[in-house]
Design a protein around this motif. Structure first.
Motif, PDB file in Angstrom:
ATOM      1  N   CYS A   1       0.676   5.551   0.241  1.00 37.38           N
ATOM      2  CA  CYS A   1       0.087   6.721   0.586  1.00 37.38           C
ATOM      3  C   CYS A   1      -0.041   7.791  -0.525  1.00 37.38           C
ATOM      4  O   CYS A   1       1.033   8.139  -0.931  1.00 37.38           O
TER       5      CYS A   1
ATOM      6  N   TYR B   1       0.777  -1.127  -0.099  1.00 35.11           N
ATOM      7  CA  TYR B   1       0.033   0.017   0.024  1.00 35.11           C
ATOM      8  C   TYR B   1       0.790   1.223  -0.041  1.00 35.11           C
ATOM      9  O   TYR B   1       1.791   1.233   0.785  1.00 35.11           O
TER      10      TYR B   1
ATOM     11  N   CYS C   1      -6.716   5.623   5.133  1.00 35.81           N
ATOM     12  CA  CYS C   1      -5.590   4.666   4.626  1.00 35.81           C
ATOM     13  C   CYS C   1      -5.649   3.484   5.443  1.00 35.81           C
ATOM     14  O   CYS C   1      -5.558   2.204   4.823  1.00 35.81           O
TER      15      CYS C   1
ATOM     16  N   HIS D   1       1.249  10.502  10.599  1.00 39.32           N
ATOM     17  CA  HIS D   1       0.377   9.437   9.627  1.00 39.32           C
ATOM     18  C   HIS D   1       0.495   8.206   9.963  1.00 39.32           C
ATOM     19  O   HIS D   1      -0.610   7.436  10.116  1.00 39.32           O
ATOM     20  N   HIS D   2       1.579   7.796   9.827  1.00 43.92           N
ATOM     21  CA  HIS D   2       1.694   6.091   9.908  1.00 43.92           C
ATOM     22  C   HIS D   2       1.564   5.603  11.413  1.00 43.92           C
ATOM     23  O   HIS D   2       0.843   4.513  11.371  1.00 43.92           O
TER      24      HIS D   2
ATOM     25  N   GLU E   1      -2.023   5.289  11.736  1.00 42.96           N
ATOM     26  CA  GLU E   1      -2.624   4.028  10.895  1.00 42.96           C
ATOM     27  C   GLU E   1      -2.342   3.075  11.707  1.00 42.96           C
ATOM     28  O   GLU E   1      -3.417   2.100  11.590  1.00 42.96           O
TER      29      GLU E   1
HETATM   30 ZN    ZN Z   1      -1.645   7.210   4.170  1.00 36.23          ZN
END
Ligand code: ZN
Ligand code: AMP
Length: 459
Positions: free
Chosen positions: A4, A2, A211, A236-237, A240
């Motif tokens: 982003c 995946y 995500c 962000h990660h 997630e």
């Molecule tokens: Zn992302």
């Protein structure tokens, strides 16, 4: 795997495309190694607020106001522009390209799962993830460097500065705009263009949740590889990971790949310095997008890269020389109609060993040049080069053939006229260029301007 993807409220810049090029190379190297890759990339076309702390204006709504368009038009326009640039860099098409706005239900369902498990709380502006309930939060980064009030802005109602929004209300407390307007006559209460109903009130998703929702939908609750720029390592990660693992109780991702940032002339790319170059900016200066790709390949993805026009010029020259050198090699097995599969295994092994060692692209390029410069027979040389280019993605086979064909068909004086016309067009001397075109046509040739330059054929 995946990746982003872009937030489609402006043109992506050459720094963004560096990160996508790493993802592309990884897919190609994995495929070379015999893996089948399911490659998912998202398009963030909603609800991405200006700050990482979920405060400030929505980037898409802001851009729509500025451009006098509606948000859906803005998202569509910049998605198309992104995909066009993506193709120009010869980047591998994702198996699934998914938009956040097409997956609101999946995002709401994931938030509901988190709510049921007790990981959320409500404030006046949204539903938040409670990071204190997720003890391994931030494993990926040195999160102690993120201080409240620095990158993460203070929000009084958050229990912990690192908590993040899963769902944002369009209006306070999730009340409808109508309900609020009944209480206060506030004309400045503008209606958002993108908003959806949810169990918590009308609003829009926080930008991290898409995500998790989309990657898990297409790749399962645990999957192998997740890529992005190094900036995502901090907020962000980790977000997630927290929201996915809290919901599923399973490990989210096995390997994280982060591309280091690109600077321009030794400075951070920023609007105020006017140095956020897009592909179009380079194209209109006459640069070939595959020369930019060549430039990316020269620096290891985990190393910061400094973009300058001198380095792009050098990359463009090297790339042109590469294509021209290759166009001079003849593969006798092609002209005789017998296909001989021989390639140079020693070169090939060194080339792929370099790439298999954490994508050492600059070393791989050096091996490619060794093959080009070697004095071995040109048949196996060409086959080796073209096999390598399946990973490098520099279109060497197509372009070198084009040059060969053009040289075979066009007499020298016509070729010269074509080049002279190109030169004039770059100088924007279109009248003079048109006169040369007329001369070329008078000599019995048809000239068509294609994305890859002029195509000249005998009438
Ligand atoms: Zn992302
Ligand atoms: P964004 O559209 O801002 O989410 O960025 C898209 C991708 O580009 C993300 O993976 C970012 O981490 C990455 N990125 C942003 N700026 C740069 C830069 N200057 N150099 C390399 N990658 C970047």
């Amino acid at each position: 795997m995946y990746t982003c993807g872009p937030t489609v409220y402006q043109f992506a810049h050459i720094g963004n495309f560096r990160a996508y090029t790493t993802a592309d190379l990884l897919v190609r190297v994995l495929q070379y190694n015999g893996y089948e890759v399911k490659f998912v990339m998202n398009i963030t076309d909603v609800g991405h607020l200006v700050s990482d702390a979920d405060t400030g204006e929505d980037k898409l709504e802001k851009s729509a106001k500025k451009e006098g368009k509606n948000v859906w038009e803005v998202a569509e326009f910049y998605t198309d522009a992104f995909l066009k640039d993506y193709d120009a860099l010869n980047l591998t098409k994702p198996t699934v390209l998914c938009k956040a706005t097409d997956h609101i239900k999946e995002q709401v369902d994931l938030i509901k799962r988190l709510e049921e498990k007790g990981f959320t709380y409500k404030t006046s502006d949204g539903i938040y993830f409670d990071t204190s309930k997720f003890p391994t939060y931030g494993q990926l980064s040195s999160l102690d460097q993120i201080k409240e009030g620095a990158r993460v802005e203070i929000n009084d109602e958050k229990k912990n500065p690192r908590d993040f929004a899963l769902w944002k209300f369009s209006y306070q407390d999730g009340k409808s705009r109508g309900e609020i307007l009944k209480q206060v006559q506030d004309d400045s209460l503008e209606k958002r263009q993108m908003e959806w109903k949810s169990p918590w009130g009308v609003g829009f998703p926080g930008w991290h949740i898409e995500c998790s929702a989309m990657s898990m939908k297409y790749l399962g609750e645990s999957f192998d590889i997740h890529t992005g720029g190094v900036d995502h390592k901090e907020i962000h990660h980790p977000n997630e990971i927290a929201q996915s693992e809290a919901a599923t109780g399973k490990k989210f991702v096995n390997y994280w790949i982060h591309t280091a940032f690109m600077q321009v002339n030794g400075q951070k790319m920023s609007k105020s310095l006017n140095n956020t170059y897009t592909l179009y900016d380079l194209e209109k200066e006459g640069y070939d997008m595959l020369a930019l790709r060549y430039l990316y390949l020269q620096t290891h993805y985990r190393q910061e890269m400094n973009f300058t026009f001198e380095s792009l010029d050098a990359a463009q020259n090297a790339y042109k020389k590469l294509v021209i050198d290759i166009s001079r090699f003849e593969d006798p097995s092609v002209s005789s109609g017998q296909v001989r599969p021989g390639i140079f295994e020693d070169f090939e092994k060194r080339f792929f060993d370099a790439l298999n060692e954490d994508l050492n692209t600059s070393k791989a390029l050096a091996v490619l040049w060794e093959v080009v410069k070697s004095s071995y027979p040109s048949g196996p040389k060409l086959r080796t080069i073209f096999k390598m280019d399946r990973v490098l993605g520099l279109n060497l086979q197509e372009l070198s053939h084009q040059i060969r064909n053009a040289q075979q068909i066009l007499p020298g004086h016509v070729q010269q006229m074509v080049e002279e016309r190109q030169h004039l067009r770059k100088l924007r001397k279109f009248n003079a260029a048109d006169q040369i075109r007329a001369k070329i046509e008078k000599l019995g040739y048809e000239l068509e301007d294609t994305k890859k330059g002029p195509k000249v054929t005998k009438k």
